[in-house]
Design an enzyme around this catalytic site. Sequence first.
Site, mmCIF file in Angstrom:
data_model
loop_
_atom_site.group_PDB
_atom_site.id
_atom_site.type_symbol
_atom_site.label_atom_id
_atom_site.label_comp_id
_atom_site.label_asym_id
_atom_site.label_seq_id
_atom_site.Cartn_x
_atom_site.Cartn_y
_atom_site.Cartn_z
ATOM 1 C CG PHE A 70 -5.569 5.225 2.438
ATOM 2 C CD1 PHE A 70 -5.614 3.968 3.021
ATOM 3 C CD2 PHE A 70 -4.634 6.139 2.911
ATOM 4 C CE1 PHE A 70 -4.746 3.624 4.050
ATOM 5 C CE2 PHE A 70 -3.753 5.806 3.942
ATOM 6 C CZ PHE A 70 -3.820 4.539 4.505
ATOM 7 N N GLY A 71 -9.184 4.440 2.119
ATOM 8 C CA GLY A 71 -10.013 3.518 2.908
ATOM 9 C C GLY A 71 -11.237 4.197 3.495
ATOM 10 C CE1 TYR A 72 -14.911 0.627 5.746
ATOM 11 C CE2 TYR A 72 -12.637 -0.034 6.111
ATOM 12 C CZ TYR A 72 -13.936 -0.359 5.779
ATOM 13 O OH TYR A 72 -14.264 -1.658 5.486
ATOM 14 C CG HIS A 126 -5.323 4.022 13.205
ATOM 15 N ND1 HIS A 126 -5.969 5.136 12.697
ATOM 16 C CD2 HIS A 126 -5.065 3.236 12.140
ATOM 17 C CE1 HIS A 126 -6.104 5.005 11.390
ATOM 18 N NE2 HIS A 126 -5.558 3.871 11.024
ATOM 19 N NE ARG A 127 -0.959 2.416 8.785
ATOM 20 C CZ ARG A 127 -2.119 2.753 8.217
ATOM 21 N NH1 ARG A 127 -2.361 4.003 7.894
ATOM 22 N NH2 ARG A 127 -3.024 1.850 7.960
ATOM 23 C CE LYS A 158 -5.049 8.620 8.178
ATOM 24 N NZ LYS A 158 -5.058 7.863 6.936
ATOM 25 C CG ASN A 183 -1.891 1.093 1.296
ATOM 26 O OD1 ASN A 183 -1.570 2.232 0.956
ATOM 27 N ND2 ASN A 183 -3.087 0.800 1.748
ATOM 28 C CG ASP A 200 -4.171 -6.521 9.598
ATOM 29 O OD1 ASP A 200 -4.408 -5.842 8.572
ATOM 30 O OD2 ASP A 200 -4.873 -7.494 9.920
ATOM 31 C CG ASN A 216 -2.494 5.911 -0.374
ATOM 32 O OD1 ASN A 216 -2.125 6.932 -0.917
ATOM 33 N ND2 ASN A 216 -3.423 5.138 -0.893
#
Length: 194
Positions: free
Chosen positions: A150-152, A178-179, A173, A12, A70, A14
């Site tokens: 991206f994603g949600y 979380h990341r 961000k 990924n 993950d 991003n």
Amino acid sequence: MNKLKLVFATNNQNKLKEVQAMLTNFEIVSLAEINCFDDIPEIAKTLEGNAILKANFITNKYDLNCFADDTGLEVEALNNEPGVYSARYAGKENNAEENLKKLLIELGDNSNRKAQFRTAITLNINKKQYTFEGICKGTILKEKQGEKGFGYDPIFMPDGFNKSFAEMNVNEKSSISHRGKAIEKLVTFLNNYT
């Protein structure tokens, strides 16, 4: 001084860019850069399990220091779904738009829109394994807001903000995500490690 080389077990781009921006003291390389084009199975029932599977795959096959993550979106009213299935919630195609649509349909007009993004990271370095976790709590919006991310990201509004992840720049961000929190723990560990 040479930077410590670490493989980030992801395809990924991003995610890779986000992490490279946060780990500037290290040489972060992608799976493509080590010529790994294997489809690494993510068959564990937990985020932690999948992170371990990916990290161990790279370490065992390439004998390289690496880390894998993950991430899942856990929605309280949906029994913490999609969770470990976040990337393939609407099917195996990993279609972010369809995943997002399915989530909004499943949640419907439910007044409980509490959710959290959770990231689990596994680091394999010099034959030892370490794990880190990051959580960002927030709310699921009723419709998409913003074009970034991206994603949600377009439907997730973190607590304490009045905009979605998709309305934030990468630095904004990363500082609350979380990341970002999991990577921060990883960075702190690595800075003390070397």
